[in-house]
Design an enzyme around this catalytic site. Structure first.
Site, PDB file in Angstrom:
ATOM      1  N   ASP A   1      20.245  -4.525  -1.498  1.00  0.00           N
ATOM      2  CA  ASP A   1      19.766  -3.286  -0.863  1.00  0.00           C
ATOM      3  C   ASP A   1      20.887  -2.329  -0.452  1.00  0.00           C
ATOM      4  O   ASP A   1      21.672  -2.633   0.450  1.00  0.00           O
ATOM      5  CB  ASP A   1      18.939  -3.598   0.388  1.00  0.00           C
TER       6      ASP A   1
ATOM      7  N   GLU B   1      15.975   0.295  -2.150  1.00  0.00           N
ATOM      8  CA  GLU B   1      14.850   0.623  -1.253  1.00  0.00           C
ATOM      9  C   GLU B   1      15.276   1.290   0.049  1.00  0.00           C
ATOM     10  O   GLU B   1      14.444   1.915   0.706  1.00  0.00           O
ATOM     11  CB  GLU B   1      14.020  -0.641  -0.949  1.00  0.00           C
ATOM     12  N   ASN B   2      16.562   1.143   0.438  1.00  0.00           N
ATOM     13  CA  ASN B   2      17.034   1.740   1.690  1.00  0.00           C
ATOM     14  C   ASN B   2      18.096   2.808   1.459  1.00  0.00           C
ATOM     15  O   ASN B   2      18.855   3.160   2.371  1.00  0.00           O
ATOM     16  CB  ASN B   2      17.627   0.673   2.623  1.00  0.00           C
TER      17      ASN B   2
ATOM     18  N   ASN C   1       9.618  -3.148   0.264  1.00  0.00           N
ATOM     19  CA  ASN C   1       8.624  -2.661   1.225  1.00  0.00           C
ATOM     20  C   ASN C   1       8.868  -1.206   1.635  1.00  0.00           C
ATOM     21  O   ASN C   1       7.973  -0.568   2.178  1.00  0.00           O
ATOM     22  CB  ASN C   1       8.578  -3.567   2.462  1.00  0.00           C
ATOM     23  N   HIS C   2      10.095  -0.707   1.385  1.00  0.00           N
ATOM     24  CA  HIS C   2      10.386   0.695   1.726  1.00  0.00           C
ATOM     25  C   HIS C   2      10.222   1.645   0.540  1.00  0.00           C
ATOM     26  O   HIS C   2      10.664   2.800   0.618  1.00  0.00           O
ATOM     27  CB  HIS C   2      11.805   0.812   2.298  1.00  0.00           C
TER      28      HIS C   2
ATOM     29  N   HIS D   1      11.749  -9.566  -3.485  1.00  0.00           N
ATOM     30  CA  HIS D   1      12.008  -8.914  -2.205  1.00  0.00           C
ATOM     31  C   HIS D   1      11.147  -9.587  -1.134  1.00  0.00           C
ATOM     32  O   HIS D   1       9.948  -9.339  -1.042  1.00  0.00           O
ATOM     33  CB  HIS D   1      11.648  -7.431  -2.355  1.00  0.00           C
TER      34      HIS D   1
ATOM     35  N   HIS E   1      16.060  -8.029   0.648  1.00  0.00           N
ATOM     36  CA  HIS E   1      15.288  -7.648   1.841  1.00  0.00           C
ATOM     37  C   HIS E   1      15.920  -8.099   3.166  1.00  0.00           C
ATOM     38  O   HIS E   1      15.816  -7.381   4.150  1.00  0.00           O
ATOM     39  CB  HIS E   1      13.840  -8.147   1.792  1.00  0.00           C
TER      40      HIS E   1
ATOM     41  N   HIS F   1      19.080  -8.440   3.905  1.00  0.00           N
ATOM     42  CA  HIS F   1      20.334  -7.702   4.109  1.00  0.00           C
ATOM     43  C   HIS F   1      21.498  -8.591   4.535  1.00  0.00           C
ATOM     44  O   HIS F   1      22.517  -8.076   4.996  1.00  0.00           O
ATOM     45  CB  HIS F   1      20.167  -6.555   5.117  1.00  0.00           C
TER      46      HIS F   1
HETATM   47 FE   LIG Z   1      16.110  -3.599   2.466  1.00  0.00          FE
HETATM   48 FE   LIG Z   2      12.938  -4.647   2.450  1.00  0.00          FE
END
Ligand SMILES: [Fe+2]
Ligand SMILES: [Fe+2]
Length: 275
Positions: A8, A39-40, A67-68, A153, A178, A180
């Site tokens: 990520d 995603e981030n 999820n983001h 993820h 996910h 991190h």
């Molecule tokens: Fe993430």
């Molecule tokens: Fe995530």
């Protein structure tokens, strides 16, 4: 085939780390293919089209999500025209975009990239195991695909390890994203699939999950509304997994953790560094 996965990308420090380091790493390690979880990438929340293009220009062949995925609403639209951007395959039918894509690596190999999201301590989604199995049976390793990369993820290590064994022998790499934080369980499973429970993030590790640490710490102390979460602003670290993939079988010959930056102990693919 030499493959690199990066976890990520969180905000500007993560993007700058990718832009400053990845082009040189592609050269130095002779990388054939790179996949990055984005995603981030946009201020810690989601991805914009401009940032997706930046990651691809820096040397990513595909970008995965989680999820983001939709935190930046424009992703719901541009994902339809960006076939190298992959969102979890187990979103409900009708969700924009795709859960898998096939890209051509620098060595000409066809690489299937699949993204799925776990269900433990996360939003309820369709069964990720069934979704990934569907994508793999549509594009099997050794028949249609020369390599298969699965970004799972998920929050729970158990679910990620189960996905690794579920796909052992059918994928080149199953890597978690996910959380991190990189895990130290990098290995090749008995059936030949490279695995690491979590790739870690590309971002500023002097933080809580890549975010400036004051507000997350405060939220654990006081259950009251507070400031917005903002990405930390120090130097970013690259974190991920490097895989030597057998050209004949598409399975992993070797796998190494990758950590390059100011805060974590450094890790490089020693087999490639020696060569
Ligand atoms: Fe993430
Ligand atoms: Fe995530």
């Amino acid at each position: 085939m030499r493959f690199l996965f990066l976890g990520d990308v969180v905000g500007r420090p993560g993007r700058v780390a990718v832009q400053e380091r990845l082009p040189a790493l592609r050269q130095r390690w002779g990388l054939d293919c790179v996949v990055i979880n984005g995603e981030n990438a946009a201020g810690g929340f989601g991805i914009t089209e401009a940032i997706c293009d930046e990651l691809l220009a820096a040397g990513a062949d595909a970008v995965t999500l989680g999820n983001h995925s939709w935190d930046q609403r424009e992703a719901l639209v541009f994902i339809e025209r960006q076939d190298r951007l992959v969102r979890p395959a187990n979103y409900p039918t009708g969700t924009p975009g795709r859960g898998a894509t096939v890209i051509e690596a620098a060595n000409g190999a066809r690489v299937l990239v699949v993204n799925a999201m776990g269900r433990i301590f996360m939003d309820a989604l369709d069964d990720p195991f069934a979704a990934v199995a569907r994508e793999l049976s549509a594009c099997p390793l050794g028949e249609v695909a020369d390599a298969v990369i699965v970004d799972f993820h998920a929050e729970a290590t158990s679910e990620k390890q189960a996905m690794g064994y579920f796909l052992d022998g059918r994928a080149s790499l199953v890597v978690g994203t996910h959380t991190h934080a990189p895990t130290a369980d990098t290995r090749v499973l008995p059936g030949g699939t490279a695995f690491q429970s979590d790739a870690g993030m590309c971002g500023d590790y002097d933080s809580v999950l890549g975010m400036h640490k004051d507000e997350p710490v405060r939220r654990f102390l006081q259950k009251t509304p507070g400031a917005r979460l903002e990405p930390a602003s120090g130097e970013g670290t690259l974190s991920g997994v490097a895989v030597e993939i057998d050209d004949a079988t598409g399975l992993a010959k070797a796998v190494w953790p990758v950590r390059l930056g100011p805060h974590l102990s450094e890790a490089v693919p020693v087999g490639w560094e020696r060569a």
